[in-house]
Motif scaffolding. Sequence first.
Motif, PDB file in Angstrom:
ATOM      1  N   THR A  94       0.956  -1.116  -0.015  1.00  0.00           N
ATOM      2  CA  THR A  94       0.029   0.295   0.225  1.00  0.00           C
ATOM      3  C   THR A  94       0.899   1.278   0.013  1.00  0.00           C
ATOM      4  N   VAL A 101      -4.188  11.014  -6.237  1.00  0.00           N
ATOM      5  CA  VAL A 101      -5.472  10.893  -6.866  1.00  0.00           C
ATOM      6  C   VAL A 101      -6.357  11.997  -6.641  1.00  0.00           C
ATOM      7  N   ASP A 183     -15.479  -2.039  -4.318  1.00  0.00           N
ATOM      8  CA  ASP A 183     -14.786  -0.935  -4.170  1.00  0.00           C
ATOM      9  C   ASP A 183     -13.890  -0.544  -5.271  1.00  0.00           C
ATOM     10  N   ALA A 185     -12.197   1.969  -6.125  1.00  0.00           N
ATOM     11  CA  ALA A 185     -11.359   2.715  -5.736  1.00  0.00           C
ATOM     12  C   ALA A 185     -10.046   2.258  -5.086  1.00  0.00           C
ATOM     13  N   ARG A 186     -10.430   1.041  -4.363  1.00  0.00           N
ATOM     14  CA  ARG A 186      -9.356   0.155  -3.788  1.00  0.00           C
ATOM     15  C   ARG A 186      -8.403  -0.455  -4.962  1.00  0.00           C
ATOM     16  N   THR A 187      -9.296  -1.040  -5.786  1.00  0.00           N
ATOM     17  CA  THR A 187      -8.429  -1.734  -7.108  1.00  0.00           C
ATOM     18  C   THR A 187      -7.559  -0.552  -7.649  1.00  0.00           C
ATOM     19  N   TRP A 189      -6.361   2.083  -6.365  1.00  0.00           N
ATOM     20  CA  TRP A 189      -5.182   2.477  -5.955  1.00  0.00           C
ATOM     21  C   TRP A 189      -4.082   1.637  -6.210  1.00  0.00           C
ATOM     22  N   GLY A 194      -5.437   7.476 -10.736  1.00  0.00           N
ATOM     23  CA  GLY A 194      -5.749   8.387 -10.067  1.00  0.00           C
ATOM     24  C   GLY A 194      -7.026   9.164 -10.216  1.00  0.00           C
ATOM     25  N   GLU A 376      -3.140  -7.720  -2.902  1.00  0.00           N
ATOM     26  CA  GLU A 376      -4.504  -7.159  -3.069  1.00  0.00           C
ATOM     27  C   GLU A 376      -5.164  -8.214  -3.626  1.00  0.00           C
ATOM     28  N   ARG A 703      -9.301   4.902   4.984  1.00  0.00           N
ATOM     29  CA  ARG A 703      -7.864   4.155   4.434  1.00  0.00           C
ATOM     30  C   ARG A 703      -7.432   5.185   3.187  1.00  0.00           C
ATOM     31  N   TRP A 705      -7.310   4.805  -0.101  1.00  0.00           N
ATOM     32  CA  TRP A 705      -7.993   4.709  -1.049  1.00  0.00           C
ATOM     33  C   TRP A 705      -9.675   5.465  -0.693  1.00  0.00           C
ATOM     34  N   THR A 706     -10.054   5.733   0.334  1.00  0.00           N
ATOM     35  CA  THR A 706     -11.290   6.222   0.600  1.00  0.00           C
ATOM     36  C   THR A 706     -11.300   7.746   0.870  1.00  0.00           C
TER      37      THR A 706
END
Length: 707
Positions: A94, A101, A183, A185-187, A189, A194, A376, A703, A705-706
């Motif tokens: 991470t 982003v 989610d 956004a997590r992928t 990241w 971005g 991930e 997190r 990515w959030t």
Amino acid sequence: MASVREWLSEAARDAVSAQAGRLILWMPVALGGGCAVYLSLKFEPALWMALGFVVVCAALVWGVRRFGALPYVTNIAWLFLAFAVGFAVCRVRTERVAAPVLSGVETQFRIEAVVIDVIGSDTDTPRLLVAPLKMSGLSPGETPIRLRLSLRQVPEGIAPGQAIRAFAIVNPPAAPNIPGGFDYARTAWFDAIGGVGFVPGKVVQIEAPPMSGRLKGMVTLNQWRWQITRHIVSVLDGQAGQGTRLGGFAAALVTGHQAYLAPELVEDMRDSGLAHILSISGLHMAIVGGFAFFACRAGLALIPAVALRYPIKKWAAGFGIFAVMIYLAISGAPAPAIRAAVVAIVAFGAILLDRRALSLRALALAAIVVLCLMPEAVFEPGFQMSFCATAALLALSESLPSVPKELSVPWWVRAWQGFWRGIWISIVASTVAGLATTPFGIFYFNRAQMYGLIANLLEAPITGFVIMPGLAVGTALSATPLGTPFLWLAGWGLWLIDRIAGFVAHLPGAVAAVSSPPDIALLLSFAGVLWLCLIRGKARWLGMIAALAILYWPREKAPDLWLHAEAANAAVQIDGKAYALRAKVQQYGYEQWVKRYSLTPEETRLMQDYQCKSYVCIPTQTAPYSVGFAFGKKPPKIENLEALCRSAKLVVIRSAIESWPESCKGVNRITAADFDRLGAMELNRNLNGTWAIKAAQPLRGNRPWTR
């Protein structure tokens, strides 16, 4: 009673002793568990905490080994260490992939960028992966290093390595469309993407600037892949970019480019249970690597001077590794292909080291390598499905008795016996692999392909013996006229697969819609499948109870309302039927919601339940819930706002209202500030008339990515 206790004690001892030497099989499970726990947290743990956890667990392993603890205690300590390593590896990754982003405050940009690759799921949604050079209004430190842009169509002549200029509307990677949903956004990241957006106008090509070494290498590889894609499409469709049925199908199998896939083909493949063919993964790597291995070994065996003096099997294994690496490069190295390549390389490496190539130990080693490279992936459906299917097949091969070879039997008898044994093995293997992946298909895709076994039995020999060898040889010889006949041969096989998919997909009851169970049901089913695959002896069948949890676990009651994360749309559910208030806006989120709860679309009710005009939808007397909506980005006119408050007990407004009229004082409200804080929402009306809200953003936590 004593005899029963003795019997149970003896059975337990036998079951435990049967698991000797199986610790390595559970190490990737513990490693993946650490990755999953890290990704599930609602807060970001400090790096020193993750590394300290590893140190503590390593000390525990040293201690139990030093003081001679019982073997099962030592094994548990090793599993704790693997769990801690998985947690720490995911935390470090991470940190390593961190990149700018977009904030979402500004969404309209003038962009100059270098095209990295042409991507897309089908011809209706072509997309570019680009590396931005400049974005209006952003400093270099604020500019994302990757963007994904959708186009109306792929411009003629656009290819990786070219620089472009365009006006684009770009937003941060999307949050879940439904609470607890996927989610993206997590992928994004972990892929260093971005921003995601679309280009409403023309794309202008400009002179490409000098590129860094890494970017240049990536672009050069993708240029080669794009040339191969265009060549395959032109050979199989007559003219590049047209037809897009077989040419796009073939290109997806060779280079991973899905920009030429026909939407109808994708739908047929999905409904027939053959969609896994479109994603380069274990099947493709196994066929290409196996074809290269057996072709090389057979060719060397025809030369007695070489076959009698040198280890041609090991040479062929080395050639198989080379073929897999080349195929991985041509495919663009997506995550499923990397996983499959690692498994194939481990299998061929076992041959080089005089070990058994296809075994659960080799699979465990491959899983450990993949999780260390891409931790991930533990939350990706493809990872879970591919490894569970492979583990099930390897466990099946362990349990099947070996067939004794008969002596002095005519060849035609052996051929006949081998044919029927092959049919039987194909049926059993397809059934076992299908059952192992069923929990994930139900949970993630809310559908069960009722005739998937039939489709896969018909498809497997065509893909294995016609399509993939033809594409492999045709691609290798694509620079010469000799490659064209092999591509035509592969095209004939693809035509058959197309017909099989279309036939099976349109059979009555081919697809069954299934609502998603809670997360705990998937976790139990996953654990049950692993138990069935990794445990020896009769004790393995205890895992069947957990494996079936995906079927018997109670489903959640469908919520009454769904609200899009940005308040661009909403949907109403009544008696298992649902309709969206805006038929052509943010339909993807609405469709996900409908599939998750296995609802029936009922669009005709909208006209009688709501009066919609100028982004404002006022409930009528027939509306099941007294809820009004204002979807405009600008505040509604005062008269519309007053009409909403007079007609509804709950008002959902996309914009921020500075001054509310007197008629709205006693009305519940959900406004822009609530959507910023909560994201997508599901609402359930309680018996006392109040509303219970389940929101996406609190479930995601705080997190990287959030934010």
